[in-house]
Design a protein around this motif. Sequence first.
Motif, PDB file in Angstrom:
ATOM      1  N   ALA A  63      45.212  43.867  34.081  1.00  0.00           N
ATOM      2  CA  ALA A  63      44.316  42.993  34.862  1.00  0.00           C
ATOM      3  C   ALA A  63      44.990  41.635  34.992  1.00  0.00           C
ATOM      4  CB  ALA A  63      42.981  42.836  34.165  1.00  0.00           C
ATOM      5  N   ASP A  64      44.980  41.066  36.190  1.00  0.00           N
ATOM      6  CA  ASP A  64      45.481  39.695  36.332  1.00  0.00           C
ATOM      7  C   ASP A  64      44.318  38.731  36.083  1.00  0.00           C
ATOM      8  OD1 ASP A  64      44.209  40.511  38.629  1.00  0.00           O
ATOM      9  OD2 ASP A  64      45.917  40.211  39.942  1.00  0.00           O
ATOM     10  N   MET A  65      44.609  37.496  35.699  1.00  0.00           N
ATOM     11  CA  MET A  65      43.548  36.627  35.174  1.00  0.00           C
ATOM     12  C   MET A  65      43.541  35.216  35.756  1.00  0.00           C
ATOM     13  SD  MET A  65      45.362  36.492  31.427  1.00  0.00           S
ATOM     14  CE  MET A  65      44.736  35.011  30.627  1.00  0.00           C
ATOM     15  N   ALA A  88      39.082  32.909  43.631  1.00  0.00           N
ATOM     16  CA  ALA A  88      38.817  33.289  45.020  1.00  0.00           C
ATOM     17  C   ALA A  88      39.532  34.582  45.387  1.00  0.00           C
ATOM     18  CB  ALA A  88      39.247  32.163  45.950  1.00  0.00           C
ATOM     19  N   CYS A  89      40.001  35.326  44.356  1.00  0.00           N
ATOM     20  CA  CYS A  89      40.703  36.583  44.654  1.00  0.00           C
ATOM     21  C   CYS A  89      40.100  37.738  43.859  1.00  0.00           C
ATOM     22  CB  CYS A  89      42.193  36.435  44.354  1.00  0.00           C
ATOM     23  SG  CYS A  89      43.227  37.663  45.185  1.00  0.00           S
ATOM     24  N   GLY A  90      39.128  37.425  42.995  1.00  0.00           N
ATOM     25  CA  GLY A  90      38.470  38.497  42.234  1.00  0.00           C
ATOM     26  C   GLY A  90      39.092  38.792  40.885  1.00  0.00           C
ATOM     27  N   HIS A  91      40.052  37.955  40.442  1.00  0.00           N
ATOM     28  CA  HIS A  91      40.702  38.228  39.158  1.00  0.00           C
ATOM     29  C   HIS A  91      39.735  38.061  37.985  1.00  0.00           C
ATOM     30  CE1 HIS A  91      44.915  37.299  41.090  1.00  0.00           C
ATOM     31  NE2 HIS A  91      44.187  38.121  41.805  1.00  0.00           N
ATOM     32  N   ASP A  92      38.680  37.230  38.182  1.00  0.00           N
ATOM     33  CA  ASP A  92      37.623  37.150  37.169  1.00  0.00           C
ATOM     34  C   ASP A  92      37.004  38.534  36.969  1.00  0.00           C
ATOM     35  OD1 ASP A  92      36.708  36.983  39.788  1.00  0.00           O
ATOM     36  OD2 ASP A  92      35.145  35.503  39.385  1.00  0.00           O
ATOM     37  N   ALA A 122      49.232  34.432  35.974  1.00  0.00           N
ATOM     38  CA  ALA A 122      50.086  34.020  37.101  1.00  0.00           C
ATOM     39  C   ALA A 122      50.421  35.107  38.110  1.00  0.00           C
ATOM     40  CB  ALA A 122      51.376  33.395  36.563  1.00  0.00           C
ATOM     41  N   GLU A 123      49.422  35.852  38.565  1.00  0.00           N
ATOM     42  CA  GLU A 123      49.695  36.789  39.671  1.00  0.00           C
ATOM     43  C   GLU A 123      49.854  36.008  40.959  1.00  0.00           C
ATOM     44  OE1 GLU A 123      49.686  39.197  42.967  1.00  0.00           O
ATOM     45  OE2 GLU A 123      47.976  37.908  42.616  1.00  0.00           O
ATOM     46  N   GLU A 124      48.987  35.008  41.159  1.00  0.00           N
ATOM     47  CA  GLU A 124      49.025  34.244  42.414  1.00  0.00           C
ATOM     48  C   GLU A 124      50.343  33.488  42.557  1.00  0.00           C
ATOM     49  OE1 GLU A 124      46.985  34.739  44.628  1.00  0.00           O
ATOM     50  OE2 GLU A 124      45.075  35.318  43.734  1.00  0.00           O
ATOM     51  N   HIS A 125      50.854  33.036  41.454  1.00  0.00           N
ATOM     52  CA  HIS A 125      52.135  32.330  41.448  1.00  0.00           C
ATOM     53  C   HIS A 125      53.254  33.281  41.848  1.00  0.00           C
ATOM     54  CE1 HIS A 125      55.436  29.851  39.911  1.00  0.00           C
ATOM     55  NE2 HIS A 125      54.585  28.846  39.950  1.00  0.00           N
ATOM     56  N   GLY A 147      44.028  47.818  39.386  1.00  0.00           N
ATOM     57  CA  GLY A 147      43.283  47.854  40.646  1.00  0.00           C
ATOM     58  C   GLY A 147      42.970  46.455  41.120  1.00  0.00           C
ATOM     59  N   HIS A 148      42.633  46.350  42.399  1.00  0.00           N
ATOM     60  CA  HIS A 148      42.253  45.048  42.965  1.00  0.00           C
ATOM     61  C   HIS A 148      40.929  45.183  43.707  1.00  0.00           C
ATOM     62  CE1 HIS A 148      42.460  41.060  44.599  1.00  0.00           C
ATOM     63  NE2 HIS A 148      43.644  40.850  44.044  1.00  0.00           N
ATOM     64  N   ILE A 149      40.043  44.249  43.453  1.00  0.00           N
ATOM     65  CA  ILE A 149      38.773  44.180  44.184  1.00  0.00           C
ATOM     66  C   ILE A 149      39.082  43.945  45.662  1.00  0.00           C
ATOM     67  CG2 ILE A 149      36.851  42.575  44.578  1.00  0.00           C
ATOM     68  CD1 ILE A 149      36.702  42.392  41.438  1.00  0.00           C
TER      69      ILE A 149
END
Length: 388
Positions: A63-65, A88-92, A122-125, A147-149
């Motif tokens: 899971a990315d955070m 704003a990407c659903g990582h929560d 740091a997935e967004e990075h 997985g990704h929301i």
Amino acid sequence: MISIRRHLHKYPETSYDEFQSAEFIKEKLSELGIESTGGQGGTGVTAYLGNGASGEGCVALRADMDALPIREQTGLGFSSVHEGVMHACGHDGHVAMLLGAAAILKKSFSGPGRVKLIFQPAEEHGNGAAQLVREGVLDGVQAVFGGHIDTHFKTGEITVDEGLICAYADPFQITIKGRGGHAARPHEGSDAVVAAASLVMIIQTLVSREVDPNKSQVITIGSFQAGTVHNVIACEAILKGTVRSTDEVYREKTICGLKRIVQSIETMYDVHAGIVFEQGLPAVINSTRAAEIARAAAWDTTSVDKVISQGYPSLGGEDFAFYQHYVEGCLVRFGAKLTGPSGPAHSPTFDFDENCLKYGAAWLAAAGWRWLNTNGRPVVSESRIIQS
Ligand SMILES: [Zn+2]
Ligand SMILES: [Zn+2]
């Protein structure tokens, strides 16, 4: 899971700054009786489930955070209290799902093998996964699932696809240097704005004229910085953009084409021009074997008719690809469409249906369990899976 998601949403942290989030994750794991290790990539958290010997196999669930530097405008009761930062990407949601999966596995999984939980910063990075891989997060791991929301799909739907599902992403910066001068006497200078503006338009011919129309590709210039006032000829222009490709051959061809066009601008406009590519992202390519396991896990989790294909590959990038560079794996999408109005991912009004959390948690647990129990062998038949 909903309260976990809302807590993380209220206290979001950007890439490599997820210190509070990491503490919170460790606390929740400890409440479940799961020991964890922190500090991977600075703020990552990992944990193992199952008592299997290390030779028995190990599957990772990721899971990315991290959150984004966006000022939230959702009006939600649990909106971000960190000014200018937002999930704003659903990582929560991804963290809540993986903690949910941890709870399921803690209760019901006793091997064979071990499940490794990876809470990744740091997935967004764009390079959190690469950093963790360098630090050895995949040591002993055979396969990875995540997985990704996705609010394009209905809650309860899970998309599973073999092959390429997220594009190669290659960010670049172009610098054009001209000679400044008076706006009224352009012949005495060399205008960086005109050269850069022309370049923006010419770049768009690369995909339309040099790439097979059957292959998806896009080049976007997202930033154009030049000049300071209306009556001075700008001596410098900086363009920032990204190439997204779904085919490795055309990825290379387009990168070469960009260099060629940037070079040609020098003679066309009497300026100096250079292009630098930053570290890019490889494509997310799901292996057939991992996708079969992922599909069977999705059948376990939701009704068979809701296990669907995402359709065309996404031109988005995902650093999950770095794991797949070393071990096979599968990334899926969890449908999470809201009935009310909400913005798209990466917008200040993004939100998702929290009912997706239970599907994500159940899928992650099932994917891990199924990989270990089939030892990565392909699933035999659909009917057998449904009965089991
Ligand atoms: Zn994102
Ligand atoms: Zn994301």
